[in-house]
Design an enzyme around this catalytic site. Sequence first.
Site, short mmCIF file in Angstrom:
data_model
loop_
_atom_site.label_atom_id
_atom_site.label_comp_id
_atom_site.label_asym_id
_atom_site.label_seq_id
_atom_site.Cartn_x
_atom_site.Cartn_y
_atom_site.Cartn_z
N ARG A 13 0.86 -1.20 0.00
CA ARG A 13 0.00 0.00 0.00
C ARG A 13 0.89 1.25 0.00
O ARG A 13 2.13 1.15 0.08
CB ARG A 13 -0.92 -0.01 1.22
CG ARG A 13 -0.17 0.19 2.51
CD ARG A 13 -1.05 0.04 3.76
NE ARG A 13 -0.27 0.44 4.92
CZ ARG A 13 -0.59 0.14 6.18
NH1 ARG A 13 -1.68 -0.57 6.43
NH2 ARG A 13 0.17 0.57 7.17
N GLY A 14 0.26 2.39 -0.07
CA GLY A 14 0.97 3.66 0.08
C GLY A 14 2.00 3.90 -1.02
O GLY A 14 1.78 3.59 -2.19
N ASP A 69 10.05 -9.95 5.44
CA ASP A 69 10.24 -8.91 6.45
C ASP A 69 11.62 -8.28 6.20
O ASP A 69 12.62 -9.00 6.19
CB ASP A 69 10.17 -9.56 7.85
CG ASP A 69 10.18 -8.54 8.97
OD1 ASP A 69 10.80 -7.47 8.82
OD2 ASP A 69 9.56 -8.82 10.01
N SER A 152 12.71 10.71 4.56
CA SER A 152 11.57 11.50 5.03
C SER A 152 12.06 12.92 5.31
O SER A 152 13.25 13.14 5.57
CB SER A 152 11.04 10.90 6.34
OG SER A 152 10.09 11.78 6.93
N TYR A 165 12.07 7.69 14.90
CA TYR A 165 11.77 7.79 13.46
C TYR A 165 12.75 8.77 12.80
O TYR A 165 13.31 8.48 11.74
CB TYR A 165 10.32 8.23 13.28
CG TYR A 165 9.83 8.26 11.85
CD1 TYR A 165 9.44 7.08 11.20
CD2 TYR A 165 9.72 9.45 11.15
CE1 TYR A 165 8.97 7.11 9.89
CE2 TYR A 165 9.25 9.48 9.84
CZ TYR A 165 8.88 8.31 9.22
OH TYR A 165 8.42 8.35 7.91
N LYS A 169 15.51 7.85 9.90
CA LYS A 169 15.47 8.48 8.58
C LYS A 169 16.74 9.28 8.30
O LYS A 169 17.23 9.32 7.17
CB LYS A 169 14.22 9.36 8.45
CG LYS A 169 12.91 8.55 8.46
CD LYS A 169 12.86 7.55 7.30
CE LYS A 169 11.50 6.87 7.19
NZ LYS A 169 11.46 5.90 6.06
N THR A 200 -1.25 8.47 3.35
CA THR A 200 -1.17 7.01 3.45
C THR A 200 -1.45 6.62 4.91
O THR A 200 -1.49 7.48 5.80
CB THR A 200 0.24 6.50 3.08
OG1 THR A 200 1.12 6.81 4.17
CG2 THR A 200 0.77 7.10 1.79
#
Length: 261
Positions: A13-14, A69, A152, A165, A169, A200
């Site tokens: 997805r996304g 994974d 990001s 996060y 990134k 998303t």
Amino acid sequence: MTTRTALVTGASRGIGAATVVLLAKQGYSVLAVDVAADDPALPYPMGSGAELSAVVEQAGEHVEAFIADVRDPAAIAAAVAEAERRWGGLDVAVAAAGVIAGGVPLWEVPPEQEQAVLEINLNGVVNLARAAVPALLRRPEPRSGRFLAVASAAATRGLPMLAAYCAAKAGVAGLIRALGAELGRTGVTANAVSPGSTDTPILAESARLYDLPGAESFAAQQPLGRLLDAGEVAAALAFLAGPDSGAMTGAVVPVDGGLAL
Ligand SMILES: NC(=O)c1ccc[n+]([C@@H]2O[C@H](COP(=O)([O-])OP(=O)(O)OC[C@H]3O[C@@H](n4cnc5c(N)ncnc54)[C@H](O)[C@@H]3O)[C@@H](O)[C@H]2O)c1
């Protein structure tokens, strides 16, 4: 149209799914890789097997699903081997799989959530590079292999309640710069995109972490004044995947509606 082959993680997805669909439309054969299972450490759903099948169905006959994974180096090596076996080689690898967690200061984040964020968002990219770059280099010269990652705007901004996060990134951005330098004259390049707020499920989860009503709440902080569509990020990735991006390596390109300005 191209006859190149690609492997994309986070494909259910996304941004990953949009990239699979766009590359397939441009003639690539694509291995669409996703964990396709929820993560016990994280309180929101991952992409599902049904979503992955739907992406493959939508993208057409030269796209195959592969469940792996990104934290598992053997599974990722098997995915790369499958792409090479099926289509005779690999030209593009896109590390799009990612997760988010936080919502509290770093020192209060449950260790298993922090670990999932670092291991999927950073080690997952390292694992793909370790498996895919040798495959890109197995192509005969002159090469035009592409290793791509989705970083990001969080790579350059200190976002409160998302410290792990941001760390992961920023790590991806550093990895891409070093990889670009290492790949040097090989004809294989390494580049990343840094998306801004893109509509998303990960953004919906970010809204929940900040106690906001929904993903749309992030639109106003982006100079464009709207959320990005996953297809807009995929368009930049597709350019970087192609031969026309040959002058770029080690670049981390904002595709962020101005968020990092
Ligand atoms: N949406 C945004 O606003 C935004 C902004 C900046 C960066 N990003 C980055 O873009 C990338 C794609 O995110 P998205 O927005 O499409 O989110 P998303 O949640 O819609 O998709 C992420 C996909 O990654 C998969 N995935 C998660 N853990 C995995 C694992 N261990 N192994 C394999 N696959 C796994 C999920 O199942 C899911 O299909 C991520 O790296 C994310 O950090 C997104």
